[in-house]
Design a protein around this motif. Structure first.
Motif, mmCIF file in Angstrom:
data_model
loop_
_atom_site.group_PDB
_atom_site.id
_atom_site.type_symbol
_atom_site.label_atom_id
_atom_site.label_comp_id
_atom_site.label_asym_id
_atom_site.label_seq_id
_atom_site.Cartn_x
_atom_site.Cartn_y
_atom_site.Cartn_z
ATOM 1 N N ILE A 53 29.167 36.882 36.365
ATOM 2 C CA ILE A 53 28.050 37.448 37.124
ATOM 3 C C ILE A 53 28.262 37.315 38.638
ATOM 4 N N ARG A 54 29.135 36.377 39.024
ATOM 5 C CA ARG A 54 29.533 36.267 40.424
ATOM 6 C C ARG A 54 31.036 36.214 40.501
ATOM 7 N N GLU A 55 31.589 36.657 41.603
ATOM 8 C CA GLU A 55 33.035 36.596 41.792
ATOM 9 C C GLU A 55 33.463 35.132 41.834
ATOM 10 N N GLY A 56 34.704 34.909 41.409
ATOM 11 C CA GLY A 56 35.252 33.574 41.390
ATOM 12 C C GLY A 56 35.664 33.139 40.000
ATOM 13 N N SER A 57 35.371 33.992 39.004
ATOM 14 C CA SER A 57 35.758 33.677 37.632
ATOM 15 C C SER A 57 36.231 34.961 36.975
ATOM 16 N N GLU A 58 37.466 35.333 37.260
ATOM 17 C CA GLU A 58 38.030 36.560 36.713
ATOM 18 C C GLU A 58 39.108 36.253 35.681
ATOM 19 N N LYS A 59 39.239 37.149 34.732
ATOM 20 C CA LYS A 59 40.290 37.018 33.723
ATOM 21 C C LYS A 59 40.990 38.364 33.575
ATOM 22 N N TYR A 60 42.280 38.301 33.247
ATOM 23 C CA TYR A 60 43.070 39.514 33.128
ATOM 24 C C TYR A 60 43.944 39.462 31.884
ATOM 25 N N ALA A 61 44.183 40.626 31.319
ATOM 26 C CA ALA A 61 45.188 40.730 30.270
ATOM 27 C C ALA A 61 46.555 40.492 30.898
ATOM 28 N N GLU A 62 47.467 39.927 30.112
ATOM 29 C CA GLU A 62 48.791 39.605 30.628
ATOM 30 C C GLU A 62 49.503 40.839 31.188
#
Length: 119
Positions: A53-62
């Protein structure tokens, strides 16, 4: 009425960049985590990137890590996906998804935007 409207998809050459946007309306955007998924022809829809809900916790596919960046603007109710160093295998319809994390468990999908990476 809930709406997620993706934009920014187009034909781009390998190695190029695109920025996708998803405009949200009809729900409390700041209560929802946002994700991007994609679906190539004949393949299952797959996860691309996630932001809380806020920036600072992003995840990405490899397969996009280091090339794609997800961001959000809670004041404008938008989520974006900056895509760099694009490859032909990135060709797909890109969808944004909203997942409620405060006050419920609803989720919504957009209609998608086509990204084609080809020379």
């Amino acid at each position: 009425q809930v709406q997620l409207v993706e934009s920014g998809g187009e034909l781009v050459q390998p190695g190029g960049s695109l920025r996708l946007s998803c405009a949200a309306s009809g729900f409390r955007f700041s209560w929802y985590a946002m994700s991007w998924y994609r679906q190539a022809p004949g393949k299952e829809r797959e996860f691309v990137a996630f932001i809380q809900i806020r920036e600072g916790s992003e995840k990405y596919a490899e397969y996009v890590k280091g090339r794609f960046t997800i961001s959000r603007d809670n004041a404008k109710n938008t989520v974006s996906l900056q895509m760099n160093s694009l490859k032909p295998e990135d060709t797909a319809v890109y969808y944004c998804k909203a997942e409620q994390v405060v006050g419920g468990s609803r989720h919504y999908w957009g209609q998608g935007t086509q990204v084609t990476v080809s020379s």
